[in-house]
Design a protein around this motif. Structure first.
Motif, PDB file in Angstrom:
ATOM      1  N   VAL A  99       2.864  10.905  -2.065  1.00 30.27           N
ATOM      2  CA  VAL A  99       3.757  11.459  -3.076  1.00 30.27           C
ATOM      3  C   VAL A  99       3.800  10.542  -4.298  1.00 30.27           C
ATOM      4  O   VAL A  99       3.616  10.983  -5.439  1.00 30.27           O
ATOM      5  CB  VAL A  99       5.163  11.631  -2.463  1.00 30.27           C
ATOM      6  N   THR A 100       3.987   9.258  -4.053  1.00 26.70           N
ATOM      7  CA  THR A 100       4.078   8.314  -5.166  1.00 26.70           C
ATOM      8  C   THR A 100       2.777   8.277  -5.958  1.00 26.70           C
ATOM      9  O   THR A 100       2.781   8.319  -7.190  1.00 26.70           O
ATOM     10  CB  THR A 100       4.405   6.907  -4.635  1.00 26.70           C
ATOM     11  N   GLU A 101       1.679   8.212  -5.245  1.00 30.17           N
ATOM     12  CA  GLU A 101       0.384   8.151  -5.942  1.00 30.17           C
ATOM     13  C   GLU A 101       0.177   9.356  -6.832  1.00 30.17           C
ATOM     14  O   GLU A 101      -0.315   9.251  -7.951  1.00 30.17           O
ATOM     15  CB  GLU A 101      -0.752   8.065  -4.914  1.00 30.17           C
ATOM     16  N   ASN A 102       0.592  10.527  -6.339  1.00 30.26           N
ATOM     17  CA  ASN A 102       0.448  11.729  -7.144  1.00 30.26           C
ATOM     18  C   ASN A 102       1.340  11.693  -8.377  1.00 30.26           C
ATOM     19  O   ASN A 102       0.945  12.141  -9.449  1.00 30.26           O
ATOM     20  CB  ASN A 102       0.794  12.961  -6.305  1.00 30.26           C
ATOM     21  N   ILE A 103       2.536  11.165  -8.188  1.00 29.45           N
ATOM     22  CA  ILE A 103       3.484  11.184  -9.300  1.00 29.45           C
ATOM     23  C   ILE A 103       3.039  10.251 -10.418  1.00 29.45           C
ATOM     24  O   ILE A 103       3.111  10.577 -11.600  1.00 29.45           O
ATOM     25  CB  ILE A 103       4.898  10.815  -8.784  1.00 29.45           C
ATOM     26  N   ILE A 104       2.510   9.081 -10.021  1.00 28.55           N
ATOM     27  CA  ILE A 104       2.151   8.105 -11.064  1.00 28.55           C
ATOM     28  C   ILE A 104       0.742   8.318 -11.595  1.00 28.55           C
ATOM     29  O   ILE A 104       0.330   7.660 -12.541  1.00 28.55           O
ATOM     30  CB  ILE A 104       2.290   6.661 -10.537  1.00 28.55           C
ATOM     31  N   LEU A 105       0.010   9.265 -11.013  1.00 28.57           N
ATOM     32  CA  LEU A 105      -1.388   9.471 -11.391  1.00 28.57           C
ATOM     33  C   LEU A 105      -1.540   9.612 -12.909  1.00 28.57           C
ATOM     34  O   LEU A 105      -0.957  10.483 -13.522  1.00 28.57           O
ATOM     35  CB  LEU A 105      -1.911  10.734 -10.692  1.00 28.57           C
ATOM     36  N   GLY A 106      -2.336   8.734 -13.474  1.00 33.64           N
ATOM     37  CA  GLY A 106      -2.552   8.787 -14.924  1.00 33.64           C
ATOM     38  C   GLY A 106      -1.564   7.941 -15.700  1.00 33.64           C
ATOM     39  O   GLY A 106      -1.770   7.654 -16.883  1.00 33.64           O
ATOM     40  N   MET A 107      -0.465   7.537 -15.076  1.00 30.47           N
ATOM     41  CA  MET A 107       0.527   6.696 -15.762  1.00 30.47           C
ATOM     42  C   MET A 107       0.965   5.575 -14.831  1.00 30.47           C
ATOM     43  O   MET A 107       2.138   5.308 -14.653  1.00 30.47           O
ATOM     44  CB  MET A 107       1.748   7.523 -16.151  1.00 30.47           C
ATOM     45  N   GLU A 108      -0.017   4.957 -14.182  1.00 30.94           N
ATOM     46  CA  GLU A 108       0.300   3.977 -13.152  1.00 30.94           C
ATOM     47  C   GLU A 108       0.918   2.723 -13.766  1.00 30.94           C
ATOM     48  O   GLU A 108       0.385   2.175 -14.729  1.00 30.94           O
ATOM     49  CB  GLU A 108      -0.970   3.571 -12.384  1.00 30.94           C
ATOM     50  N   PRO A 109       2.050   2.267 -13.209  1.00 28.37           N
ATOM     51  CA  PRO A 109       2.586   0.981 -13.658  1.00 28.37           C
ATOM     52  C   PRO A 109       1.649  -0.139 -13.180  1.00 28.37           C
ATOM     53  O   PRO A 109       1.209  -0.123 -12.030  1.00 28.37           O
ATOM     54  CB  PRO A 109       3.950   0.895 -12.967  1.00 28.37           C
ATOM     55  N   LYS A 110       1.324  -1.068 -14.059  1.00 29.07           N
ATOM     56  CA  LYS A 110       0.334  -2.095 -13.724  1.00 29.07           C
ATOM     57  C   LYS A 110       1.005  -3.429 -13.480  1.00 29.07           C
ATOM     58  O   LYS A 110       2.029  -3.757 -14.056  1.00 29.07           O
ATOM     59  CB  LYS A 110      -0.681  -2.241 -14.864  1.00 29.07           C
ATOM     60  N   ASP A 116       1.198  -1.242  -9.480  1.00 32.20           N
ATOM     61  CA  ASP A 116       2.411  -1.769  -8.868  1.00 32.20           C
ATOM     62  C   ASP A 116       3.091  -0.664  -8.073  1.00 32.20           C
ATOM     63  O   ASP A 116       3.983   0.015  -8.552  1.00 32.20           O
ATOM     64  CB  ASP A 116       3.328  -2.293  -9.983  1.00 32.20           C
ATOM     65  N   TYR A 117       2.630  -0.468  -6.820  1.00 30.26           N
ATOM     66  CA  TYR A 117       3.143   0.627  -6.008  1.00 30.26           C
ATOM     67  C   TYR A 117       4.618   0.464  -5.699  1.00 30.26           C
ATOM     68  O   TYR A 117       5.358   1.425  -5.625  1.00 30.26           O
ATOM     69  CB  TYR A 117       2.361   0.719  -4.693  1.00 30.26           C
ATOM     70  N   LYS A 118       4.989  -0.786  -5.494  1.00 26.04           N
ATOM     71  CA  LYS A 118       6.362  -1.017  -5.057  1.00 26.04           C
ATOM     72  C   LYS A 118       7.367  -0.508  -6.097  1.00 26.04           C
ATOM     73  O   LYS A 118       8.248   0.291  -5.797  1.00 26.04           O
ATOM     74  CB  LYS A 118       6.572  -2.513  -4.811  1.00 26.04           C
ATOM     75  N   SER A 119       7.151  -0.940  -7.330  1.00 26.27           N
ATOM     76  CA  SER A 119       8.100  -0.501  -8.358  1.00 26.27           C
ATOM     77  C   SER A 119       7.942   0.991  -8.624  1.00 26.27           C
ATOM     78  O   SER A 119       8.912   1.672  -8.950  1.00 26.27           O
ATOM     79  CB  SER A 119       7.921  -1.323  -9.635  1.00 26.27           C
ATOM     80  N   ALA A 120       6.717   1.519  -8.450  1.00 22.18           N
ATOM     81  CA  ALA A 120       6.524   2.957  -8.633  1.00 22.18           C
ATOM     82  C   ALA A 120       7.333   3.728  -7.605  1.00 22.18           C
ATOM     83  O   ALA A 120       8.044   4.674  -7.934  1.00 22.18           O
ATOM     84  CB  ALA A 120       5.039   3.295  -8.508  1.00 22.18           C
ATOM     85  N   ALA A 121       7.221   3.302  -6.341  1.00 18.02           N
ATOM     86  CA  ALA A 121       7.957   3.992  -5.282  1.00 18.02           C
ATOM     87  C   ALA A 121       9.461   3.907  -5.528  1.00 18.02           C
ATOM     88  O   ALA A 121      10.194   4.879  -5.303  1.00 18.02           O
ATOM     89  CB  ALA A 121       7.602   3.393  -3.919  1.00 18.02           C
ATOM     90  N   GLU A 122       9.897   2.752  -5.997  1.00 17.73           N
ATOM     91  CA  GLU A 122      11.328   2.602  -6.301  1.00 17.73           C
ATOM     92  C   GLU A 122      11.777   3.590  -7.362  1.00 17.73           C
ATOM     93  O   GLU A 122      12.812   4.239  -7.259  1.00 17.73           O
ATOM     94  CB  GLU A 122      11.617   1.167  -6.794  1.00 17.73           C
ATOM     95  N   ASN A 136       9.889  12.032   0.543  1.00 21.74           N
ATOM     96  CA  ASN A 136       9.489  10.750   1.085  1.00 21.74           C
ATOM     97  C   ASN A 136       8.361  10.212   0.208  1.00 21.74           C
ATOM     98  O   ASN A 136       7.272  10.774   0.192  1.00 21.74           O
ATOM     99  CB  ASN A 136       9.013  10.934   2.527  1.00 21.74           C
ATOM    100  N   PRO A 137       8.604   9.158  -0.539  1.00 20.87           N
ATOM    101  CA  PRO A 137       7.604   8.708  -1.500  1.00 20.87           C
ATOM    102  C   PRO A 137       6.293   8.278  -0.857  1.00 20.87           C
ATOM    103  O   PRO A 137       5.263   8.198  -1.525  1.00 20.87           O
ATOM    104  CB  PRO A 137       8.265   7.535  -2.222  1.00 20.87           C
ATOM    105  N   HIS A 138       6.297   7.995   0.434  1.00 15.20           N
ATOM    106  CA  HIS A 138       5.071   7.497   1.067  1.00 15.20           C
ATOM    107  C   HIS A 138       4.338   8.544   1.886  1.00 15.20           C
ATOM    108  O   HIS A 138       3.274   8.270   2.433  1.00 15.20           O
ATOM    109  CB  HIS A 138       5.408   6.285   1.945  1.00 15.20           C
ATOM    110  N   ALA A 139       4.893   9.757   1.954  1.00 12.13           N
ATOM    111  CA  ALA A 139       4.216  10.813   2.718  1.00 12.13           C
ATOM    112  C   ALA A 139       3.008  11.312   1.937  1.00 12.13           C
ATOM    113  O   ALA A 139       2.987  11.296   0.711  1.00 12.13           O
ATOM    114  CB  ALA A 139       5.184  11.956   2.971  1.00 12.13           C
ATOM    115  N   LYS A 140       1.993  11.763   2.665  1.00 11.16           N
ATOM    116  CA  LYS A 140       0.835  12.352   1.999  1.00 11.16           C
ATOM    117  C   LYS A 140       1.123  13.815   1.685  1.00 11.16           C
ATOM    118  O   LYS A 140       1.781  14.507   2.454  1.00 11.16           O
ATOM    119  CB  LYS A 140      -0.401  12.245   2.894  1.00 11.16           C
TER     120      LYS A 140
END
Lengths: 512, 335, 359
Positions: A99-110, A116-122, A136-140
């Protein structure tokens, strides 16, 4: 409200495509904190208009203002920059990603060179809490439900800073419960200061949630009204341009002998998992059996099993007393089974064939269409001419490719083909999906006409209203099994919804 | 504006394509009325082998005698007939077919056009208006075999043939005999590439041979052999044990350098082309005969550049065997 | 007739024609920069092809395999299959024809020649049907298998020639019996000994067959349905797997015939190939150029044959190296494949016309 500047204002938008004017001088105002429904039949120009707002098309004439300032939206990126987000009807998600990866796709915090997955998930968690969008931010994505996926799409737009959200037919893929949840989410969003444009042709939803409705017909704005000051039939009339009856007129059924008897059917998929697990029901002549259920509970597999496209491992399927399971599709068709497939583009039509070619897709090999191995063009064309008149298929000519017909007319062509075969059993899978009110009316009338002629009709639909209105009897499918049978006059949405969700109990107490 | 852009796009496209397509080897002048044509086999005129030798010979004649020359490349077997016909119908004074694969085509065109004059390299065509030139490759190969046999440090040498034909067989047999004559303990590994125009296959076959311990490889495989040189060069650059290639048809040290080219089995295709063409210029051309060019006629042999890499004692041995072959004391097998 | 006209709608042929012109134009620029005279070169190209009867005949000979391999690739395309294996099918067909031509002696020509032709077509077809079978029954991608089968076909053909048909000491088979030859002797005379053969006529028949079969018969309807939407075809009761095999078979027959004609009509013997003659791959270009339409393929094959055969004329008449001709052909294919570029360049003209129509 009157004094406030609209967050989005469309002024006299005109968009032409070769041969048609998709949007003809359309004006629309969206105010802050408002849910503005855009109502219209398929092909009325709703999607074109929203694609213009989202920067996918450029208008030929007219202008767009965002917060009172004229803007040129020449790409989706520009739209996002202006705070416009779109929740598409067909989700644009990467299935194996979280879920998180999809949401940040193209605008990933670096963080340095790393994401920076942790802050993205937060951040995702924060957004979901703020707007009541539980995920659930970590579910596929592939592991979560359709309703959940839609929430991911919503968070995606919010993550990109959208203040104006466009929902394109958002309830088409949802269960009744999920629809109710979505309504809550939308209310929460506007209460947090967002503004929403809702594209739909479902009057019920509009009445339930929207503040304002703009009705579009054939590229023109017919009217903009306050929801509180209108009625569903008024809206329907404006949308279609004539009086529409919602009540499906049908007389009491005259039920005959059993036509289709499905007993204890088990079918396993490639991985050995049962997709049909001991499923039984029967359809009798002169009745419409509606199969209700949430998408993915074995409906497609059931149809495939009956029509011969899927092998069954156990059980039997009898057609008028004859075993038809595991026969080739053509043998089954010849037993008097007709089938309106769920996906008309994928299974119902050959889009690059002409209308006349499509109308003989199941009969081309028989006389008079087949004359000694050669196709009889005259017979094929006569057949097409007859059917398009009889079923009112609107097409420029019988030589037109099926691709260029509207969805409703494509469906009419399929129905014409299937009914013209004079079947004993008509299987209709999602026959009104994506159709507008006028076309839905037509399709449902045809199903009832078949039943009145003493044919058996098996209707599979995710639309509860349709199941309730059209069926004579309702069977609920859940995880590859029929979990209950009810009569439409003795049940309600609530009960069906619970049965569809796997609760076998009949919950009579909740009624009223 | 847009148009200018499009035009420049087309230009850029064109320019990028040019790099690949430059260069013509055709030349003509009108000092003499004599016209000589040449049809290559599928190897093409830049095969760094006999097609190229033949063309260079014609170019030299063009310079010296002012004759008109022209070549046509064959893309496939089916081009041989029309290409030969092109020259014959244009009344060329002589049309060369280079390589044994043109045998049938030369025969057919010669028979259909009895007044034309043709010549062929590496094949015997029995027609009154065709002069055939073949070489005693076995004799020349024997001599490079002597060099290889004496100079191998691993007692293993390799041979790569293009395809199993009588001509290539002569290379193979002569080479083996030469090695055996001076170094009976040395092993000669024989492989065939199956193609005359596949340097990539040549390279991989060479890699196998060198990995197997061979330190000298003799390819008789047209431009397939270029891959052998490529492999040897890269091995020598990476260090490791020194490997050699024996060139074929031409003095290939001029092409690939002295670092890898031990010596070459020169087939004087150029001499043969010059000789027969000169006969046409002089008006003494006689069809219907076959000329076999061996060591005696100087049709095959080692180039002078060999002395850079081959020690004098080895060259002396080579000279000794050469004389024995010319005198008939040694008969080199041919098949 | 109505359909026939529809196939040749303006939009269908304007792109290939524009692509050809752009290709020739790019070729001309390349020649100019290289210091050659493009006008002389193109005129030599056409003189080479149309200049005298011999060359014209040979050019027809050159076009024939392109027609058939082009049809082979296009036919498979119509069923949604990418037959890269026409090359292998051609070689297998050729070998079968050669075998029959050499070994089945003592037959009268009216049996022997047709038998050899049929053997060629049949074996090419069966060779391709293997690919179809693997696709239909096991879902193996036909591109991969047909590439593999090219190599098997190539080495298989050489093996058969080497071990059963070879003239010792040479790289070619014996000549086929004269009764198996399909040369048209009375025409070769007229065409200055150009190697004309009945295969060209059969190729033209194949063009018509392609059209009639696909658009006029029940089986062709199935093939097209499977090609355009295998899912819907399956739902409608069409046996998709059987159609895939059948389509590959017919495609292979076209390729196999191309191979058979090269031996029976042109060479009268089969060589041990050092490398594949590549007609199958040229067939892909021809099919693409002809937009997978039988008549388009015919025109494309004529163009392709003209260019390849005429390239010798460009070398001969204008001293242009043959590599340049390859650039011209390459450029044309490039522009066909990259239709977007052609449409983009044509854009302004298109737009104008469309607007006028709307008004």
């Amino acid at each position: 409200m009157n004094a406030a500047t609209p967050v989005v204002e469309l002024k006299q938008i005109t968009k032409r495509f070769p041969g048609i004017v998709a949007n003809d001088s359309i004006s629309l105002q969206l105010h802050k904190g408002e849910i503005h429904a855009l109502l219209g039949e398929n092909g009325a120009g709703k999607s074109t208009l929203m694609n213009i707002v989202f920067g996918l098309y450029q208008p030929d004439e007219g202008s767009i203002e965002v917060n009172g300032k004229p803007v040129v939206i020449d790409s989706p990126n520009k739209a996002i920059e202006l705070g416009i987000g779109m929740v598409h009807q067909h989700f644009k998600l990467v299935e194996p990603f979280t879920v998180t990866e999809n949401i940040i796709l193209g605008m990933e915090p670096k963080k340095g060179f790393n994401i920076d997955y942790k802050s993205a998930a937060e951040q995702v968690t924060k957004l979901s809490e703020q707007y009541g969008l539980q995920v659930n931010p970590h579910a596929k994505i592939q592991d979560i439900s359709v309703g959940m996926q839609q929430r991911v799409e919503i968070i995606k737009t919010l993550y990109r800073g959208a203040d104006i959200l466009i929902f394109d037919e958002p309830t088409a893929v949802l269960t009744p419960q999920e629809i109710a949840e979505l309504m809550d989410i939308m209310k929460r969003l506007v209460s947090e200061g967002k503004s929403i444009i809702l594209i739909t042709h479902k009057l019920k939803e509009i009445m339930q949630i929207s503040d304002t409705v703009t009705i579009i017909r054939r590229g023109k704005v017919i009217d903009t009204v306050k929801t509180s000051e209108t009625t569903p039939s008024d809206l329907a009339e404006k949308m279609v341009g004539r009086n529409v009856t919602f009540k499906v007129d049908k007389k009491a059924p005259t039920i005959g002998e059993t036509v289709l008897k499905v007993s204890d059917v088990v079918s396993k998929n490639k991985d050995g998992i049962s997709v049909l697990s001991g499923l039984s029901f029967e359809v009798r002549a002169g009745e419409i059996l509606g199969i209700a259920g949430v998408d993915g509970n074995g409906q497609s597999e059931l149809i495939e099993a009956i029509t011969g496209l899927r092998k069954i491992d156990k059980g039997s399927i009898m057609m008028l007393g004859k075993e038809i399971s595991n026969l080739p599709p053509r043998k089954i068709t010849e037993q008097g089974v007709s089938h309106i497939p769920e996906d008309r583009h994928k299974h119902g039509l050959i889009l690059d064939f002409t209308v006349s070619e499509n109308l003989v897709l199941e009969t081309y090999y028989k006389p008079p269409y087949n004359k000694g191995g050669f196709l009889n063009a005259e017979a094929i064309n006569n057949n097409a001419q007859k059917l398009i008149e009889q079923f009112d298929v609107r097409t420029p000519s019988i030589e037109t490719k099926a691709r260029s017909l509207s969805g409703g007319n494509q469906q009419k062509a399929i129905i014409a083909r299937e009914i013209d075969k004079n079947p004993e059993l008509l299987i209709a899978a999602q026959p009104t999906r994506g159709l507008d009110v006028g076309a839905i009316e037509f399709v449902q009338k045809q199903l009832i006409a078949q039943r009145d002629q003493g044919k058996a009709v098996l209707l599979i639909s995710f639309e509860l209203d349709e199941i309730m209105n059209v069926s004579d009897r309702i069977a609920v499918i859940y995880e590859g099994k029929i979990v209950g049978e009810v009569l439409p006059e003795e049940t309600n949405d609530q009960e069906l919804g619970l049965m569809m969700a796997g609760s076998k109990k009949r919950v009579g107490d909740d009624r009223g | 504006m847009n148009k200018v852009f499009k035009l420049s796009l087309v230009m850029v496209l064109a320019m990028s394509v040019i790099l690949a397509g430059c260069g013509s080897k055709s030349s003509s002048s009108n000092k003499s009325g004599i016209k000589i044509g040449m049809v290559t086999d599928v190897g093409g005129v830049n095969d760094k082998s006999f097609n190229q030798s033949a063309w260079e010979a014609l170019e030299a004649l063009n310079k010296d005698k002012g004759i008109n020359i022209k070549y046509l490349q064959s893309k496939s077997d089916s081009d041989y007939n029309p290409n030969l016909n092109k020259f014959v119908k244009d009344n060329y004074d002589l049309t060369w077919g280079i390589g044994f694969s043109l045998g049938d085509a030369v025969k057919q065109v010669a028979t259909e056009n009895p007044n034309s004059k043709l010549a062929i390299i590496d094949s015997v065509v029995d027609a009154p208006n065709v002069q055939s030139v073949t070489f005693a490759e076995n004799e020349g190969s024997f001599l490079v075999g002597v060099v290889a046999g004496m100079m191998t440090k691993t007692n293993k040498v390799g041979f790569i043939g293009g395809a199993e034909s009588p001509v290539i067989k002569r290379f193979e047999v002569g080479f083996k005999a030469g090695v055996a004559a001076v170094n009976p303990n040395a092993e000669v590994k024989i492989t065939y590439a199956g193609a005359f125009d596949k340097p990539d296959i040549g390279k991989s076959l060479a890699a196998t041979l060198y990995n197997d311990g061979a330190d000298i490889v003799f390819p008789a495989a047209g431009s397939t052999g270029n891959g052998v040189f490529n492999e040897a060069t890269s091995r020598n650059k990476q260090g490791g044990s020194k490997v050699w290639v024996i060139g074929v048809d031409k003095d290939q040290s001029l092409e690939f350098g002295d670092d890898v080219t031990l010596t070459s089995m020169v087939k004087r295709v150029d001499e043969a082309v010059k000789k027969v063409t000169q006969e046409v210029i002089d008006g003494t051309f006689q069809g219907g005969k076959t000329e076999v060019l061996g060591l005696k006629q100087n049709g095959v042999g080692l180039p002078d550049t060999s002395k850079k890499n081959v020690p004098a004692d080895v060259l002396a041995k080579v000279e000794e065997y050469k004389q024995k072959i010319i005198s008939g004391e040694i008969k080199v097998p041919a098949e | 007739m109505d359909k026939f006209r529809k196939i040749f709608t303006l939009d269908n042929y304007i792109v290939p024609v524009a692509a050809v012109i752009m290709g020739l134009f790019v070729g001309a620029i390349v020649m100019l920069v290289g210091g050659y005279d493009p006008i002389l070169a193109y005129s030599s190209l056409f003189t080479q092809v149309f200049g005298d009867m011999y060359d014209f005949g040979e050019a027809i000979r050159e076009m024939t395999p392109f027609i058939l391999t082009g049809l082979a690739v296009a036919f498979a395309f119509r069923a949604g299959l990418f037959n890269i294996g026409a090359d292998g099918q051609l070689l297998i067909g050729m070998t079968a024809a050669t075998f029959v031509g050499i070994k089945f002696t003592g037959l009268p020509f009216y049996i022997h020649a047709p038998l050899a032709v049929i053997a060629g077509g049949l074996f090419g077809g069966l060779w391709a049907a293997i690919v179809g079978f693997l696709k239909a029954k096991r879902g193996i991608n036909e591109v991969i298998t047909s590439i593999m089968m090219n190599w098997v076909g190539f080495y298989g053909a050489n093996y058969v020639v080497n071990h059963f048909l070879l003239v010792p000491g040479t790289q070619q088979s014996e000549n086929i019996a004269p009764t198996a030859s399909i040369s048209i002797h009375f025409l070769t005379g007229i065409f200055g000994n150009a190697r004309l053969h009945w295969g060209t006529l059969i190729a033209l028949v194949a063009v018509v067959f392609f059209y009639v079969y696909l658009w006029k018969t029940k089986q062709g309807y199935e093939v097209r349905a499977v090609g355009l939407n295998p899912n819907a075809a399956g739902y409608a009761g069409i046996n998709v797997g059987r159609n895939i095999i059948k389509t590959m078979f017919i495609s292979g027959v076209f390729a196999g015939l191309a191979g058979a004609f090269q031996v029976l009509g042109v060479f009268q013997y089969q060589s041990v190939f050092a490398s594949s003659p590549g007609y199958g791959f040229d067939g892909i270009a021809v099919a693409l150029l002809g937009m997978n339409n039988p008549f388009g393929v015919l025109l494309a094959a004529i163009l392709y044959g003209t260019l390849t055969y005429g390239s010798a004329g460009m070398s001969f008449g204008a001293d242009v190296p043959p590599e340049l001709v390859k650039i011209v052909i390459g450029a044309i294919i490039f522009f066909i494949a990259a239709q977007g570029i052609v449409r983009w360049v044509l854009g302004p003209f298109y737009g104008k016309r469309k607007k006028e129509k709307v008004l």
